[in-house]
Design a protein around this motif. Sequence first.
Motif, PDB file in Angstrom:
ATOM      1  N   UNK A 502       0.827  -1.196   0.000  1.00 54.13           N
ATOM      2  CA  UNK A 502       0.000   0.000   0.000  1.00 54.13           C
ATOM      3  C   UNK A 502       0.866   1.253   0.000  1.00 54.13           C
ATOM      4  N   UNK A 503       1.958   1.227   0.752  1.00 57.85           N
ATOM      5  CA  UNK A 503       2.851   2.394   0.786  1.00 57.85           C
ATOM      6  C   UNK A 503       3.435   2.663  -0.599  1.00 57.85           C
ATOM      7  N   UNK A 504       3.846   1.601  -1.287  1.00 57.87           N
ATOM      8  CA  UNK A 504       4.391   1.762  -2.641  1.00 57.87           C
ATOM      9  C   UNK A 504       3.354   2.383  -3.563  1.00 57.87           C
ATOM     10  N   UNK A 505       2.127   1.870  -3.512  1.00 57.95           N
ATOM     11  CA  UNK A 505       1.054   2.375  -4.364  1.00 57.95           C
ATOM     12  C   UNK A 505       0.789   3.851  -4.088  1.00 57.95           C
ATOM     13  N   UNK A 506       0.705   4.207  -2.838  1.00 59.56           N
ATOM     14  CA  UNK A 506       0.380   5.582  -2.478  1.00 59.56           C
ATOM     15  C   UNK A 506       1.492   6.550  -2.879  1.00 59.56           C
ATOM     16  N   UNK A 507       2.732   6.153  -2.687  1.00 61.08           N
ATOM     17  CA  UNK A 507       3.842   7.035  -3.053  1.00 61.08           C
ATOM     18  C   UNK A 507       3.895   7.226  -4.571  1.00 61.08           C
ATOM     19  N   UNK A 508       3.701   6.147  -5.320  1.00 65.11           N
ATOM     20  CA  UNK A 508       3.697   6.272  -6.784  1.00 65.11           C
ATOM     21  C   UNK A 508       2.518   7.122  -7.235  1.00 65.11           C
ATOM     22  N   UNK A 509       1.370   6.962  -6.588  1.00 61.63           N
ATOM     23  CA  UNK A 509       0.185   7.743  -6.966  1.00 61.63           C
ATOM     24  C   UNK A 509       0.423   9.240  -6.783  1.00 61.63           C
ATOM     25  N   UNK A 510       1.254   9.605  -5.841  1.00 55.71           N
ATOM     26  CA  UNK A 510       1.550  11.018  -5.591  1.00 55.71           C
ATOM     27  C   UNK A 510       2.859  11.475  -6.221  1.00 55.71           C
ATOM     28  N   UNK A 534       6.419  13.208  -2.544  1.00 52.07           N
ATOM     29  CA  UNK A 534       5.494  12.096  -2.760  1.00 52.07           C
ATOM     30  C   UNK A 534       5.221  11.354  -1.461  1.00 52.07           C
ATOM     31  N   UNK A 535       6.268  11.113  -0.683  1.00 55.94           N
ATOM     32  CA  UNK A 535       6.091  10.402   0.588  1.00 55.94           C
ATOM     33  C   UNK A 535       5.258  11.238   1.557  1.00 55.94           C
ATOM     34  N   UNK A 536       5.510  12.533   1.595  1.00 54.00           N
ATOM     35  CA  UNK A 536       4.762  13.407   2.498  1.00 54.00           C
ATOM     36  C   UNK A 536       3.269  13.387   2.168  1.00 54.00           C
ATOM     37  N   UNK A 537       2.946  13.514   0.885  1.00 54.78           N
ATOM     38  CA  UNK A 537       1.534  13.505   0.494  1.00 54.78           C
ATOM     39  C   UNK A 537       0.890  12.155   0.756  1.00 54.78           C
ATOM     40  N   UNK A 538       1.614  11.089   0.485  1.00 57.95           N
ATOM     41  CA  UNK A 538       1.074   9.754   0.721  1.00 57.95           C
ATOM     42  C   UNK A 538       0.825   9.516   2.205  1.00 57.95           C
ATOM     43  N   UNK A 539       1.729  10.003   3.013  1.00 59.59           N
ATOM     44  CA  UNK A 539       1.589   9.840   4.467  1.00 59.59           C
ATOM     45  C   UNK A 539       0.381  10.607   4.995  1.00 59.59           C
ATOM     46  N   UNK A 540       0.191  11.830   4.513  1.00 63.17           N
ATOM     47  CA  UNK A 540      -0.951  12.634   4.952  1.00 63.17           C
ATOM     48  C   UNK A 540      -2.271  12.029   4.502  1.00 63.17           C
ATOM     49  N   UNK A 541      -2.263  11.388   3.333  1.00 58.26           N
ATOM     50  CA  UNK A 541      -3.487  10.807   2.794  1.00 58.26           C
ATOM     51  C   UNK A 541      -3.863   9.522   3.516  1.00 58.26           C
ATOM     52  N   UNK A 542      -2.900   8.865   4.166  1.00 61.71           N
ATOM     53  CA  UNK A 542      -3.129   7.547   4.761  1.00 61.71           C
ATOM     54  C   UNK A 542      -2.731   7.548   6.229  1.00 61.71           C
ATOM     55  N   UNK A 543      -3.485   8.299   7.008  1.00 57.74           N
ATOM     56  CA  UNK A 543      -3.152   8.434   8.424  1.00 57.74           C
ATOM     57  C   UNK A 543      -3.324   7.126   9.186  1.00 57.74           C
ATOM     58  N   UNK A 544      -4.126   6.198   8.642  1.00 57.32           N
ATOM     59  CA  UNK A 544      -4.334   4.930   9.335  1.00 57.32           C
ATOM     60  C   UNK A 544      -3.163   3.968   9.152  1.00 57.32           C
ATOM     61  N   UNK A 545      -2.302   4.273   8.185  1.00 57.83           N
ATOM     62  CA  UNK A 545      -1.126   3.432   7.939  1.00 57.83           C
ATOM     63  C   UNK A 545       0.060   4.021   8.693  1.00 57.83           C
ATOM     64  N   UNK A 546       0.763   3.180   9.394  1.00 59.57           N
ATOM     65  CA  UNK A 546       1.882   3.638  10.225  1.00 59.57           C
ATOM     66  C   UNK A 546       2.856   4.499   9.426  1.00 59.57           C
ATOM     67  N   UNK A 547       3.186   5.658   9.987  1.00 61.66           N
ATOM     68  CA  UNK A 547       4.125   6.550   9.329  1.00 61.66           C
ATOM     69  C   UNK A 547       5.496   5.935   9.178  1.00 61.66           C
ATOM     70  N   UNK A 548       5.840   4.983  10.060  1.00 67.09           N
ATOM     71  CA  UNK A 548       7.154   4.365   9.975  1.00 67.09           C
ATOM     72  C   UNK A 548       7.321   3.554   8.694  1.00 67.09           C
ATOM     73  N   UNK A 549       6.222   3.053   8.132  1.00 68.81           N
ATOM     74  CA  UNK A 549       6.295   2.333   6.853  1.00 68.81           C
ATOM     75  C   UNK A 549       6.731   3.291   5.752  1.00 68.81           C
ATOM     76  N   UNK A 550       6.139   4.487   5.748  1.00 67.28           N
ATOM     77  CA  UNK A 550       6.520   5.486   4.754  1.00 67.28           C
ATOM     78  C   UNK A 550       7.945   5.970   4.981  1.00 67.28           C
TER      79      UNK A 550
END
Length: 982
Positions: A502-510, A534-550
């Motif tokens: 999911x982290x990979x998908x979100x970062x690529x999407x942004x 890209x990582x910052x935007x993905x992290x903000x969009x997915x607050x339910x996913x641990x920030x440490x993954x990003x």
Amino acid sequence: MDDGNRPPSRIPVSTYRLQLNNFFRIADASRVVGYLSELGITDIYSSPYFRSGPGSTHGYDVVDHNSLNPELGTEDEYEDFFAEIRNRGMGQILDIVPNHMCISCNGNAWWMDVLESGQAARCAEYFDIDWDPVKTELKGKVLLPMLADQYGKVLEAGELVLKFEEGAFVLCYGELKLPLLPETYVDVLKHRISSLELLLKAEDPYLTEYLSIITSLSHLPGCAEQDAEKISERYREKEIAKKRLFTLCSNNGDIAKFVDENVTIINGVKGDPKSFDLLDELLSRQVYRLAYWRVAADEINYRRFFDINSFGAIRVENPDVFWGIHGLVLRLIKEGKVTGLRVDHPDGLYNPTEYFAQLQRECLYLLTSGTQPGQAEVLQAGADHHEQQEKATLSFYVIGEKILMKGEKVPDEWLVSGTTGYAFMNKLNGIFVDADAAKKFTRIYTDFTGSRSTFQEIVYEKKKLIMEAVMSGEINTLAHVLSRIADKDRHTRDFTLNSLRKAIIEVIAFFPVYRSYISTDSVTERDRQYIELAVLKARRKNLSLSGSVFDFLRDILLLRFPEGISDGERKTRHDFVMRFQQITSPVTAKGVEDTAYYVYNRLVSLNEVGGAPERFGSPVDAFHGHNIGRLKSFPHTLNATSTHDTKRGEDVRARINVLSEMPAEWKKHLALWSRLNRRKKALVDGNPVPDANEEYLFYQTLLGTWPTSPMDAEKYVSYKKRIVSYMQKSIREAKVNSTWIDPDIAYEEAMTAFIDSVLENGHDNHFLKSFSPFRNVVMHLGIFNSLSQTLMKIASPGVPDFYQGTELWDLTLVDPDNRGAVDYESRIRILADIKKREEQIGPMELAREFAAGREDGRIKFYVTYKALAYRKANREIFETGDYLPLEASGERADNICAFARRLGERTAVIVIPRLLGRHISEPAEPFSWRDIWGTSAVLIPFATAGDSYRNVFTGETMKVDSAAISLSKVFADLPVTLLERI
């Protein structure tokens, strides 16, 4: 590009793209070279002409980079083409394809080698194949998703046919022939062998030879063998076995008959499913697994070109591959037949920077030595990689097909002369869009369609859609690699595969650009910013996913290695980054160009390759700034307004831009047309077809493409078919109501019926009665835009590039519409007539004549011809001269764009109008512009009173009055002006 590098060997003054195919072959190209030279073109820009798949319309499906395509011409015809170019003093830029090859036809020897020997194939490392994929059943195999239906159905329908040909067994599927592993020949040869032994005596030498061949095949080194000596043994023995088997069957009818009977038995009997078990078992032992084409999205284990299963990516970073695909093109360069290269899709390469450096090294070596291609060493033995990079120079004219996003620049490390011109096209297009109407247009669009999504929101969703529905296999593979990296560290091993995916998908999407260009252990500031954003935007969009993954993914992408990491782990992480970069590019291309551009239809003239539809127009100052930057950094890059990849022809965009100048009129006509056509919509699943967004696109498309000259019945039917095909492609690309993968036939048929009804030619068609007057206004105002962008392309810094046929009105849409035949005979006649009549009546009267009859396109042809001739005769001014933006004064100052090109005392002044929709009430009327321009003037601060300038298009001479020239004089006869200081 390093300004201190050695300049390219030949710089084109202008280029003209020729699209070669079955209806425009090399001999046809030879016949138009002379015409193009007379038009003012200095360099032919050829589409790929190496051996391609049968019936190729574009040449990007290469099967053999080292042979010319026989479908396009004979060897003699190619030589005639090269000679014609050389005899005219012209150059040739050739489009090459280093990223991929076609793997779905019989001519690709490399791919067939892989399918016959697997990992033991000499070409196994040439393709980007994952032999140890996520799906364990595919270990040691390559998935071939090429079947039209489920494997079992295709098998039992008898569509997979085993054949014995010249000592080898092949599997046929339609026209395609796939090799079998030679060791599995034994399955066929030993079947029912007892009956053969009963037929022939034990001491029969033919039987002895037959059994000996079986023994030889049974002892071949395996298809997973990696030892070089064993691999050589395999190649030697398998070919010997084939020859022996062919000779044996040729000499003994009983054995030949026996083999043929076995083949028939193994092929099964349609209607008897169990009879296919033998063939199924035989196929299960191959190094490939045949599959339904839809399986590719989830399970494919070779890298493709975007999502095209038939285009397998090649590893050009492998020296053997580099030489394997560049041998012929380097020979053509050595012989002076090719003087420049256009590199297709460099973003797909593992390391574009090193590719361009190596390409330049080899070109320089060939051009400065007597060595023939193939004899130069690819990499100097023992030389340091960094030192080799420094030795590479810009020695040959190379342009890369690079799509630049907002604020992005061509990487400084690339040894190229520039790009194919998308950035210029979009900057230029922006000045013909009225930025003041942005809010009004947004309101019109949202009110009509009901859509409130911004373009960036659509991009985000569509990139995710591509990763889930089209490229999930590639994403899954990347996620598993990242998971294995995480497992190596106790601080990250608890990250689940799902969270990493999911982290990979979100970062690529942004991801804000197509890709980053990390190639060493350091990361440029440019790439660091892209990744962190890209990582910052993905992290903000997915607050339910641990920030440490990003954080973990960010650190991997930025090559932040933990202390004490082994060289092996460092290499694994670095390879992950390189693979990540290769995935972001196709995801962006598919998600933005091929999906979002067909969903966000506010003003579709902005939906262009490399464009930013959310930016509604751009100021003239931004265009000037872009040109100044190009002159400094890439003075020889291409200036394009249409290419084979653009979504709309240049004159279609020019027309649609006009709508931005008249939002109230557009809104009124939208409402009227929607009301008139409401009853023509059919319901599919309770919803009217087309939906409001598609209908909004449809009306813009009609305004942009409606021919300037009247259509007879045959042409009208042809035009409707073009619109139907385009709208079908549009709704499939949008992936909202239909898709390429799963077309909604009922929906598409309803769309076709709607178009047929709306465009029904008859006196009672109230839509067409309402449409025609507004279309005329848009068409004529669009002509001004078209002429302006043509002149700006020719006079701006860079090399003006013309797509085939665009010297007249180009009202085509996206491919395949823009790859149709061009009527060169009529163009040759027009050029001859221009030259003749210019001598008879002079340029002034000729210009006026063309202006009055501008609907037929000769005015565009004339502007192109005269401006190209002037640039060709004064190339130094445009290549090295200063670029000076000019201001205007008076009430129409905002309605022009002007600049000067100066070199010493030589000066050219270019002036074009823009955004005239508010000021011309009847654009179809003959030119009489004095009332429009009033006292407005273009200011020429470096001029002195009394300086004279000659109008290149009309021959008229005018004097500067108080360092200014009246726009009424400038535009007295033509709506664009190129002035030469006398």
